[in-house]
Write a protein that holds these residues in place. Structure first.
Motif, PDB file in Angstrom:
ATOM      1  N   ILE A  91     -15.448  -4.091  -3.492  1.00  0.00           N
ATOM      2  CA  ILE A  91     -16.585  -3.666  -4.312  1.00  0.00           C
ATOM      3  C   ILE A  91     -17.396  -2.702  -3.455  1.00  0.00           C
ATOM      4  N   VAL A  92     -17.841  -1.593  -4.040  1.00  0.00           N
ATOM      5  CA  VAL A  92     -18.630  -0.627  -3.273  1.00  0.00           C
ATOM      6  C   VAL A  92     -19.985  -0.411  -3.925  1.00  0.00           C
ATOM      7  N   ALA A  93     -20.960  -0.037  -3.098  1.00  0.00           N
ATOM      8  CA  ALA A  93     -22.267   0.382  -3.605  1.00  0.00           C
ATOM      9  C   ALA A  93     -22.149   1.843  -4.010  1.00  0.00           C
ATOM     10  N   ARG A  94     -22.422   2.146  -5.247  1.00  0.00           N
ATOM     11  CA  ARG A  94     -22.253   3.510  -5.753  1.00  0.00           C
ATOM     12  C   ARG A  94     -23.035   4.531  -4.930  1.00  0.00           C
ATOM     13  N   LYS A  95     -24.233   4.162  -4.529  1.00  0.00           N
ATOM     14  CA  LYS A  95     -25.073   5.139  -3.826  1.00  0.00           C
ATOM     15  C   LYS A  95     -24.546   5.481  -2.429  1.00  0.00           C
ATOM     16  N   HIS A  96     -23.644   4.639  -1.899  1.00  0.00           N
ATOM     17  CA  HIS A  96     -23.096   4.910  -0.575  1.00  0.00           C
ATOM     18  C   HIS A  96     -21.754   5.636  -0.619  1.00  0.00           C
ATOM     19  N   VAL A  97     -21.278   5.950  -1.821  1.00  0.00           N
ATOM     20  CA  VAL A  97     -20.039   6.719  -1.950  1.00  0.00           C
ATOM     21  C   VAL A  97     -20.340   8.186  -1.668  1.00  0.00           C
ATOM     22  N   ARG A  98     -19.689   8.742  -0.653  1.00  0.00           N
ATOM     23  CA  ARG A  98     -19.932  10.136  -0.280  1.00  0.00           C
ATOM     24  C   ARG A  98     -18.972  11.094  -0.972  1.00  0.00           C
ATOM     25  N   SER A  99     -17.729  10.657  -1.151  1.00  0.00           N
ATOM     26  CA  SER A  99     -16.749  11.516  -1.820  1.00  0.00           C
ATOM     27  C   SER A  99     -15.552  10.679  -2.254  1.00  0.00           C
ATOM     28  N   ILE A 100     -14.768  11.236  -3.174  1.00  0.00           N
ATOM     29  CA  ILE A 100     -13.522  10.602  -3.619  1.00  0.00           C
ATOM     30  C   ILE A 100     -12.440  11.672  -3.618  1.00  0.00           C
ATOM     31  N   HIS A 101     -11.331  11.382  -2.944  1.00  0.00           N
ATOM     32  CA  HIS A 101     -10.223  12.338  -2.873  1.00  0.00           C
ATOM     33  C   HIS A 101      -8.910  11.580  -2.786  1.00  0.00           C
ATOM     34  N   ASN A 102      -7.973  11.957  -3.660  1.00  0.00           N
ATOM     35  CA  ASN A 102      -6.654  11.310  -3.667  1.00  0.00           C
ATOM     36  C   ASN A 102      -6.772   9.786  -3.748  1.00  0.00           C
ATOM     37  N   ARG A 103      -7.639   9.352  -4.657  1.00  0.00           N
ATOM     38  CA  ARG A 103      -7.851   7.921  -4.891  1.00  0.00           C
ATOM     39  C   ARG A 103      -8.267   7.181  -3.620  1.00  0.00           C
ATOM     40  N   LYS A 104      -9.061   7.875  -2.812  1.00  0.00           N
ATOM     41  CA  LYS A 104      -9.671   7.279  -1.629  1.00  0.00           C
ATOM     42  C   LYS A 104     -11.180   7.492  -1.723  1.00  0.00           C
ATOM     43  N   VAL A 105     -11.917   6.391  -1.567  1.00  0.00           N
ATOM     44  CA  VAL A 105     -13.372   6.451  -1.621  1.00  0.00           C
ATOM     45  C   VAL A 105     -13.920   6.507  -0.199  1.00  0.00           C
ATOM     46  N   GLN A 106     -14.666   7.565   0.088  1.00  0.00           N
ATOM     47  CA  GLN A 106     -15.239   7.720   1.421  1.00  0.00           C
ATOM     48  C   GLN A 106     -16.673   7.189   1.427  1.00  0.00           C
ATOM     49  N   LEU A 107     -16.896   6.140   2.222  1.00  0.00           N
ATOM     50  CA  LEU A 107     -18.234   5.625   2.456  1.00  0.00           C
ATOM     51  C   LEU A 107     -18.709   6.127   3.817  1.00  0.00           C
ATOM     52  N   LYS A 108     -19.882   5.673   4.228  1.00  0.00           N
ATOM     53  CA  LYS A 108     -20.401   6.129   5.516  1.00  0.00           C
ATOM     54  C   LYS A 108     -19.538   5.646   6.667  1.00  0.00           C
ATOM     55  N   SER A 109     -19.070   4.404   6.591  1.00  0.00           N
ATOM     56  CA  SER A 109     -18.391   3.802   7.740  1.00  0.00           C
ATOM     57  C   SER A 109     -16.886   3.638   7.568  1.00  0.00           C
ATOM     58  N   ILE A 110     -16.378   3.847   6.339  1.00  0.00           N
ATOM     59  CA  ILE A 110     -14.959   3.536   6.098  1.00  0.00           C
ATOM     60  C   ILE A 110     -14.456   4.263   4.872  1.00  0.00           C
ATOM     61  N   GLU A 111     -13.141   4.441   4.802  1.00  0.00           N
ATOM     62  CA  GLU A 111     -12.483   4.978   3.611  1.00  0.00           C
ATOM     63  C   GLU A 111     -11.687   3.855   2.958  1.00  0.00           C
ATOM     64  N   LEU A 112     -11.869   3.663   1.646  1.00  0.00           N
ATOM     65  CA  LEU A 112     -11.237   2.562   0.932  1.00  0.00           C
ATOM     66  C   LEU A 112     -10.386   3.084  -0.218  1.00  0.00           C
ATOM     67  N   PRO A 113      -9.278   2.402  -0.537  1.00  0.00           N
ATOM     68  CA  PRO A 113      -8.406   2.849  -1.632  1.00  0.00           C
ATOM     69  C   PRO A 113      -8.941   2.417  -2.996  1.00  0.00           C
ATOM     70  N   VAL A 114      -8.594   3.183  -4.018  1.00  0.00           N
ATOM     71  CA  VAL A 114      -8.885   2.806  -5.399  1.00  0.00           C
ATOM     72  C   VAL A 114      -7.615   2.205  -5.985  1.00  0.00           C
ATOM     73  N   GLY A 115      -7.695   0.994  -6.504  1.00  0.00           N
ATOM     74  CA  GLY A 115      -6.531   0.307  -7.048  1.00  0.00           C
ATOM     75  C   GLY A 115      -6.081   0.895  -8.375  1.00  0.00           C
ATOM     76  N   ASN A 116      -4.832   0.616  -8.737  1.00  0.00           N
ATOM     77  CA  ASN A 116      -4.258   1.153  -9.978  1.00  0.00           C
ATOM     78  C   ASN A 116      -5.052   0.754 -11.213  1.00  0.00           C
ATOM     79  N   ASN A 117      -5.646  -0.421 -11.206  1.00  0.00           N
ATOM     80  CA  ASN A 117      -6.382  -0.910 -12.377  1.00  0.00           C
ATOM     81  C   ASN A 117      -7.862  -0.517 -12.374  1.00  0.00           C
ATOM     82  N   TYR A 118      -8.267   0.291 -11.394  1.00  0.00           N
ATOM     83  CA  TYR A 118      -9.689   0.614 -11.264  1.00  0.00           C
ATOM     84  C   TYR A 118      -9.949   2.114 -11.203  1.00  0.00           C
TER      85      TYR A 118
END
Length: 231
Positions: free
Chosen positions: A195-222
């Protein structure tokens, strides 16, 4: 606000110290003290209270067993000389866990937590809420919602990662329940494990969510999150 409370301890000296501590706080109204859990259990059937201060290791039935037996369970602060009982207290969602000898400073912190938690329960949930409460390290702790960057699932547990804090908060809570605790619209599930805080999402590229401290994958169902975030 005054919280009706009782204190239970089979050691007269420990009970006397508890009475003195309770008398220091106008937020507490001591209704009764007991030297055995059975008498306390009978009292609670007819006299509901807001808060229990209860020793764990007692000869008739333990404080753990008494709390487990209560249908209408008040807030619980366990008192004990033994750390070995901490996990049982955690399972019962105790508000706090005080190790003897209990200082007035440590007792004060537990009382303030009880008062804050009552205010939290009495207030209506809204997007403006600033905090949530979770059980971690054998006590209930308060978390500022604005500081949550993301949440990671670890089977039955979750890790709550806070901005600028290296160690996450570990608590026994399903992801669905965690999301329900958070203000609608401010957080989103992007994966079965995140689960991510929307306001901390810096960018999304190739189904990867970039936060300040980490990059997280977006699952197929999300993948709907990607569309909603870009709007």
């Amino acid at each position: 606000m005054q919280l009706k409370c009782i204190a239970i301890d089979d050691e007269p000296l420990a009970l006397e110290i508890m009475q003195r501590h309770i008398a220091e706080f106008t937020a507490l109204k001591l209704m009764h003290v007991f030297e055995d859990a059975i008498s306390a259990a009978e009292y609670l059937k007819q006299h509901p209270v807001d808060l229990l201060f209860i020793d764990i290791d007692m000869p008739d039935i333990t404080g753990i067993d008494l709390v487990r037996s209560l249908t209408d369970r008040p807030m619980v602060i366990f008192t004990t000389a033994y750390k070995k009982f901490a996990y049982e207290g955690f399972e019962l969602e105790a508000l706090d866990y005080l190790l003897k000898p209990i200082t007035i400073e440590r007792f004060s912190a537990a009382v303030n937590k009880a008062v804050d938690y009552v205010k939290y329960r009495q207030s209506e949930r809204s997007d403006a809420d600033e905090s949530i409460y979770v059980h971690s390290e054998y006590r209930m702790i308060k978390i500022n919602i604005k500081e949550i960057e993301y949440i990671e699932s670890m089977q039955d547990y979750i890790k709550i990662y806070l901005c600028g804090v290296e160690k996450p908060v570990l608590t026994l809570l399903p992801m669905k329940s965690a999301l329900e605790k958070l203000p609608a619209g401010q957080f989103a599930r992007i994966h079965r494990s995140y689960i991510v805080a929307r306001k901390h999402v810096r960018s999304i590229h190739n189904r990867k969510v970039q936060l300040k401290s980490i990059e997280l994958p977006v699952g197929n169902n999300y993948t709907d999150f990607i569309k909603s975030w870009s709007k």
